[in-house]
Scaffold this active site. Structure first.
Site, PDB file in Angstrom:
ATOM      1  N   ASP A  95      42.954 121.632  77.090  1.00  0.00           N
ATOM      2  CA  ASP A  95      42.761 122.426  75.642  1.00  0.00           C
ATOM      3  C   ASP A  95      41.731 122.039  74.941  1.00  0.00           C
ATOM      4  O   ASP A  95      41.443 122.695  73.994  1.00  0.00           O
ATOM      5  CB  ASP A  95      44.248 122.241  74.913  1.00  0.00           C
ATOM      6  CG  ASP A  95      44.463 120.659  74.961  1.00  0.00           C
ATOM      7  OD1 ASP A  95      43.881 119.954  75.470  1.00  0.00           O
ATOM      8  OD2 ASP A  95      45.634 120.272  74.370  1.00  0.00           O
ATOM      9  N   HIS A  96      41.188 120.596  75.045  1.00  0.00           N
ATOM     10  CA  HIS A  96      40.269 120.141  74.175  1.00  0.00           C
ATOM     11  C   HIS A  96      38.868 120.571  74.632  1.00  0.00           C
ATOM     12  O   HIS A  96      37.861 120.620  73.767  1.00  0.00           O
ATOM     13  CB  HIS A  96      40.189 118.755  74.353  1.00  0.00           C
ATOM     14  CG  HIS A  96      41.284 117.918  73.458  1.00  0.00           C
ATOM     15  ND1 HIS A  96      42.660 118.308  73.857  1.00  0.00           N
ATOM     16  CD2 HIS A  96      41.160 117.279  72.314  1.00  0.00           C
ATOM     17  CE1 HIS A  96      43.297 117.676  72.642  1.00  0.00           C
ATOM     18  NE2 HIS A  96      42.488 117.126  72.002  1.00  0.00           N
ATOM     19  N   ASP A 160      47.632 111.595  73.403  1.00  0.00           N
ATOM     20  CA  ASP A 160      46.999 112.136  72.294  1.00  0.00           C
ATOM     21  C   ASP A 160      47.574 111.658  70.922  1.00  0.00           C
ATOM     22  O   ASP A 160      48.864 111.584  70.932  1.00  0.00           O
ATOM     23  CB  ASP A 160      47.059 113.725  72.197  1.00  0.00           C
ATOM     24  CG  ASP A 160      46.295 114.484  71.294  1.00  0.00           C
ATOM     25  OD1 ASP A 160      45.084 114.720  71.639  1.00  0.00           O
ATOM     26  OD2 ASP A 160      46.477 114.608  70.251  1.00  0.00           O
ATOM     27  N   ARG A 448      43.368 117.090  60.522  1.00  0.00           N
ATOM     28  CA  ARG A 448      42.172 115.971  60.384  1.00  0.00           C
ATOM     29  C   ARG A 448      41.008 116.823  59.699  1.00  0.00           C
ATOM     30  O   ARG A 448      40.749 117.725  59.891  1.00  0.00           O
ATOM     31  CB  ARG A 448      41.975 115.316  61.483  1.00  0.00           C
ATOM     32  CG  ARG A 448      42.976 114.449  62.166  1.00  0.00           C
ATOM     33  CD  ARG A 448      42.339 113.529  63.034  1.00  0.00           C
ATOM     34  NE  ARG A 448      43.583 112.582  63.300  1.00  0.00           N
ATOM     35  CZ  ARG A 448      43.724 112.211  64.521  1.00  0.00           C
ATOM     36  NH1 ARG A 448      43.448 112.627  65.350  1.00  0.00           N
ATOM     37  NH2 ARG A 448      44.968 111.481  64.531  1.00  0.00           N
ATOM     38  N   SER A 643      42.500 109.203  66.302  1.00  0.00           N
ATOM     39  CA  SER A 643      42.578 109.601  67.892  1.00  0.00           C
ATOM     40  C   SER A 643      43.267 108.389  68.655  1.00  0.00           C
ATOM     41  O   SER A 643      43.024 107.186  68.215  1.00  0.00           O
ATOM     42  CB  SER A 643      41.219 110.285  68.183  1.00  0.00           C
ATOM     43  OG  SER A 643      41.380 110.166  69.566  1.00  0.00           O
ATOM     44  N   ARG A 645      41.970 108.037  71.592  1.00  0.00           N
ATOM     45  CA  ARG A 645      41.152 108.133  72.681  1.00  0.00           C
ATOM     46  C   ARG A 645      40.630 106.699  72.980  1.00  0.00           C
ATOM     47  O   ARG A 645      40.250 105.953  72.127  1.00  0.00           O
ATOM     48  CB  ARG A 645      39.661 108.961  72.221  1.00  0.00           C
ATOM     49  CG  ARG A 645      39.089 108.419  71.014  1.00  0.00           C
ATOM     50  CD  ARG A 645      37.947 109.746  70.622  1.00  0.00           C
ATOM     51  NE  ARG A 645      38.740 110.685  69.943  1.00  0.00           N
ATOM     52  CZ  ARG A 645      38.270 111.241  68.796  1.00  0.00           C
ATOM     53  NH1 ARG A 645      36.904 111.082  68.533  1.00  0.00           N
ATOM     54  NH2 ARG A 645      38.657 112.287  68.528  1.00  0.00           N
TER      55      ARG A 645
HETATM   56  C1  MIC Z   1      42.104 114.304  67.957  1.00  0.00           C
HETATM   57  O1  MIC Z   1      42.998 115.367  67.150  1.00  0.00           O
HETATM   58  O2  MIC Z   1      41.308 113.806  67.264  1.00  0.00           O
HETATM   59  C2  MIC Z   1      42.252 114.559  69.387  1.00  0.00           C
HETATM   60  C3  MIC Z   1      40.905 114.994  69.824  1.00  0.00           C
HETATM   61  O3  MIC Z   1      43.388 115.427  69.655  1.00  0.00           O
HETATM   62  C4  MIC Z   1      42.379 113.076  69.863  1.00  0.00           C
HETATM   63  C5  MIC Z   1      42.416 113.032  71.236  1.00  0.00           C
HETATM   64  C6  MIC Z   1      41.071 112.705  71.729  1.00  0.00           C
HETATM   65  O4  MIC Z   1      40.375 112.162  71.298  1.00  0.00           O
HETATM   66  O5  MIC Z   1      40.714 113.356  73.123  1.00  0.00           O
HETATM   67  C7  MIC Z   1      43.947 112.483  69.374  1.00  0.00           C
HETATM   68  O6  MIC Z   1      44.383 112.746  68.330  1.00  0.00           O
HETATM   69  O7  MIC Z   1      44.579 111.448  70.048  1.00  0.00           O
HETATM   70 FE1  SF4 Z   2      43.725 119.442  69.522  1.00  0.00          FE
HETATM   71 FE2  SF4 Z   2      43.967 117.096  68.242  1.00  0.00          FE
HETATM   72 FE3  SF4 Z   2      43.312 119.355  67.039  1.00  0.00          FE
HETATM   73 FE4  SF4 Z   2      45.582 119.145  67.764  1.00  0.00          FE
HETATM   74  S1  SF4 Z   2      44.496 117.719  66.467  1.00  0.00           S
HETATM   75  S2  SF4 Z   2      44.433 120.771  67.826  1.00  0.00           S
HETATM   76  S3  SF4 Z   2      45.278 117.988  69.837  1.00  0.00           S
HETATM   77  S4  SF4 Z   2      42.069 118.258  68.602  1.00  0.00           S
END
Ligand code: MIC
Ligand code: SF4
Length: 755
Positions: A95-96, A160, A448, A643, A645
């Site tokens: 999805d990302h 995630d 976010r 995140s 990550r």
């Molecule tokens: C996000 O919303 O910041 C992400 C991208 O989904 C991350 C995961 C990632 O960095 O791949 C998260 O929320 O953990």
């Molecule tokens: Fe994707 Fe993270 Fe955004 Fe949710 S918050 S849509 S998992 S990037």
């Protein structure tokens, strides 16, 4: 794609005796979180009255979920564990990595070719090790999990931070780094500090423009981005039971923004209906049969203050829609105060883009309520003044809303439907803007809004709100608009008002989907080959990190003293860098490039102490590595917020940073650092942050006696010959100290399975 009903039955069958035993041991009634936690203790974990926020406890989660941007690292680690298949049901979700540019179909096609190597890797690893694979276009991990796998009373971990979304179906679902997922998939226990509990009582009932998102936007304002750290948030009260399951999921999802370990609602009719609508009648019936264990004991509701460390009450009758931001999700504005705030702070009033979707807000209910607002624009002859994009959360939702004519409604007001993916939410957005330096405003229904997150532009002011407010703002094109009180001028020059949104919790005609995008793994994957091209720029097999040398760390250089907010987006930016999530060396070139250097207030410009010159953070760090000199990063409060990550921990590890010393950490990031064999330390006295000078040489002493609850000494040798000795705290337990000594947790697993 069949969810594992046998596994769910096993969990439910064991729940009664486990909950009873816990109630007896604790000697009082239990909250819902406690019931689920106690019924998921690892078999080697003795039952006892654990001290909240203090004791580490071993759990046995039921499931693992991974999204493509983090699964690469998780699976590269798992491949080294030497197991033939995963020990618990696990899934990967693509999805990302899909960039939003033109529209759903074209963008998906582009992603399939641009990311082919990575998708092929993930598909073949999944096939080999018995992992369910959700193809690109199938949807956002948390929506797909809610629709297929989440179940009341279960426990899941996911790579995630918004994994807690599944709390909307009464599941303890926690975001972790890939190394944690690797442990659980390898059949090892998963460790977490026994959480504190925050109770949020929802009284009254929402109406009008207010929706579930506004509850969490308000909670974010109360708790701030670190107020939930180390805690599970339990929602209860009449207001809780009146929310749809997907509305509950929205609230649990965004609990990540207050740092909560996860959030939770008790099993009720709304969850039962949702399970039945998503083809899980048997799960609903099984949950109905043990309902008393899927809700807190009665006394918890009657005397909530006895059970929670903190209690908050929100009256939904009075809750206004909220808009939060810019730059941080906890700057909460009730809509009646927002216009004033926009003017007082001179935020750009013109709204340029409104974006609907993300894992937080892309349910059928969200889309129908927003479409009802969009439809009024058509009926009242209004045009959307801002650009408007819509990302459905899953193919099932997309197919259903298309069938029900809702996408058409958005189309008529100029909305562009994007692929079922994260897209702009994670900076996968080729934004069309004339001047990238112009201060500008956007509003999203995401969770976010950190600087640069959506479009990489520091000039963008991003605000978050509910989908219906985002839609109203798309029409108005003006941040000072309040749909509850203000009129808009239509194409005929008449003044009109938008009526309150109306929608359906669930599709009256039921969900439908042609191809959900799922691929079942091979029954026997032993012959499946996983190939990683050694020349690849996107995938790199992991080499083990080296062990601790057995001595104190002396002569470390200060790489950067970070000023203010430092989220994982500042440490390891997403957007254009997502393409390197499977290649540690390449992605390390983004290390800390978004963090502000305390000494010059600039990003990505730090002093190279070997030459006296200033350069980009990763370049300076590579010079230290080359010279065999360790370094240290100093940070502020809630370091590593956001995140899951683990790249934010692996990059410094890979480039030779030895310790991160901060005022406080966000939970997932602190664990990620420990797992990768880094030293994650906090100032015993936060004011010592001020003692760190740019040219300091730093020693960390006491490592030979590294022990739980024992502070380490940090010596700052200043350039003028003076020095300061300060004390650093840590939260390592015995077991985590072993990770440090071994050079990372994976080195221990490797040894274990090599035997
Ligand atoms: C996000 O919303 O910041 C992400 C991208 O989904 C991350 C995961 C990632 O960095 O791949 C998260 O929320 O953990
Ligand atoms: Fe994707 Fe993270 Fe955004 Fe949710 S918050 S849509 S998992 S990037």
């Amino acid at each position: 794609m069949a969810f594992d009903f046998e596994m769910i039955k096993r969990v439910y069958a064991g729940m009664h005796s486990k909950v009873e035993a816990a109630r007896k041991t604790i000697g009082r009634s239990l909250t819902l979180a406690e019931k689920i936690l106690f019924s998921h203790l690892h078999r080697d974990q003795p039952l006892q009255n654990f001290e909240r926020a203090k004791t580490y406890v071993n759990f046995a989660p039921d499931r693992v979920a991974m999204q493509d941007a983090t699964a690469q690292m998780a699976l590269l680690q798992f491949m080294q564990a030497g197991r033939p298949t995963v020990a618990v049901p696990s899934t990967v979700h693509c999805d990302h990595l899909i960039q939003a540019k033109v529209g759903a179909k074209e963008d998906l096609d582009t992603a399939l070719s641009v990311n082919k190597e990575v998708y092929d890797f993930l598909a073949s690893v999944s096939n080999k090790y018995g992992i369910g694979f959700w193809k690109p276009g199938a949807g956002i991990i948390h929506q797909v999990v809610l629709e297929n796998y989440a179940f009341p009373g279960g426990m899941m971990i996911g790579t995630d931070s918004h994994t807690p979304n599944a709390g909307g179906l009464g599941m303890i679902a926690i975001g972790v780094g890939g190394a944690d997922a690797c442990d659980v998939m390898a059949g090892l226990p998963w460790e977490l500090k026994w959480p504190k509990l925050i109770g949020i009582k929802l009284t009254g009932k929402m109406s009008g423009w207010t929706s579930a998102k506004d509850i969490i936007l308000r909670v974010a304002g109360i708790l701030t981005v670190k107020g939930g750290t180390g805690a599970i948030i339990e929602y209860f009260g009449e207001g809780a039971d009146s929310l749809s399951a997907t509305g509950k999921a929205t609230i649990c999802n965004m609990g990540a923004e207050v740092g909560a370990t996860c959030s939770l609602f008790a099993y009720d009719d709304k969850m039962s209906i949702y399970l039945r609508h998503t083809a899980r009648e048997d799960v609903a019936a099984a949950a109905d049969a043990i309902k008393q264990h899927l809700r807190p004991d009665d006394d918890v509701y009657a005397n909530a203050e006895k059970y929670y460390d903190q209690l908050i009450e929100i009256n939904l009758d009075e809750l206004e829609p909220h808009v939060n931001g810019p730059f941080t999700p906890d700057l909460a504005w009730p809509i009646s105060k927002f216009a004033e705030a926009v003017k007082a702070n001179a935020w750009p009033e013109k709204l340029e883009v409104a974006l609907l979707g993300s894992c937080t807000n892309s349910s059928y209910e969200d889309i129908t309520r927003s479409a009802s607002v969009a439809k009024q624009a058509i009926d009242k002859n209004l045009k959307a003044k801002a650009e408007f994009t819509i990302t459905p959360g899953s193919e099932q939702v997309r197919y259903t809303v298309e069938r029900d004519g809702l996408l058409d409604t958005f189309d008529k007001i100029g909305g562009v439907v994007l692929a079922n993916a994260c897209g702009p939410c994670i900076g996968q957005w080729a934004r069309h803007i004339d001047d990238t330096n112009r201060k500008n405003s956007i509003i999203t229904s995401f969770n976010r809004n950190f600087a640069k997150r959506n479009d990489g532009l520091a000039s963008t002011h991003a605000f978050v709100a509910s989908p219906e407010i985002v839609t109203a703002f798309a029409i108005a094109g003006d941040l000072t608009f309040n749909p509850l009180t203000d009129k808009l001028k239509n194409e005929n020059g008449e003044e009109v008002m938008l009526d309150e949104p109306a929608g359906y919790e669930l599709p009256p005609k039921g969900f439908a989907v042609e191809d959900p995008g799922y691929q079942e793994p091979a029954k026997d994957g032993s012959n499946v080959q996983v190939v990683v091209n050694p020349e690849s720029q996107r995938l790199q097999l992991l080499a083990p990190f080296s062990e601790w040398e057995g001595t104190d760390l002396k002569g470390l250089r200060l790489l950067i003293k970070v000023k203010g907010k430092c989220t994982t987006d500042h440490i390891s930016m997403a957007g254009p860098w997502l393409k390197y999530r499977g290649h540690l060396d390449n992605i390390s070139n983004n290390m800390l490039i978004g963090a502000v250097n305390f000494f010059n207030e600039k990003t990505d410009l730090v002093k190279n102490e070997l030459t006296g010159e200033y350069g980009p953070v990763p370049v300076v760090q590579r010079a230290y590595k080359e010279a065999g000199i360790g370094s240290i990063v100093v940070g502020d409060e809630n370091y590593g917020e956001g995140s899951s990550r683990e790249h934010a921990a692996m990059e410094p590890r890979h480039l030779g940073v030895r310790a991160i010393l901060v005022k406080s950490f966000a939970r997932i990031h602190e664990t990620n650092l420990k797992k990768q064999g880094m030293l994650a330390l906090t100032f015993a006295d936060k004011e010592d942050y001020d003692k760190i000078q740019e040219d300091d040489t730093i020693d960390i002493l006491g490592l030979a006696d590294f022990a739980p609850n024992k502070a380490l000494a940090v010596v700052l040798h200043h350039d003028d010959g003076s020095s300061d000795v300060i004390s650093a705290h840590h939260t390592y337990n015995e077991h985590q100290i072993e990770w440090f000594k071994a050079g990372g947790a994976l080195n221990i697993i490797r040894r274990k399975f090599a035997k």
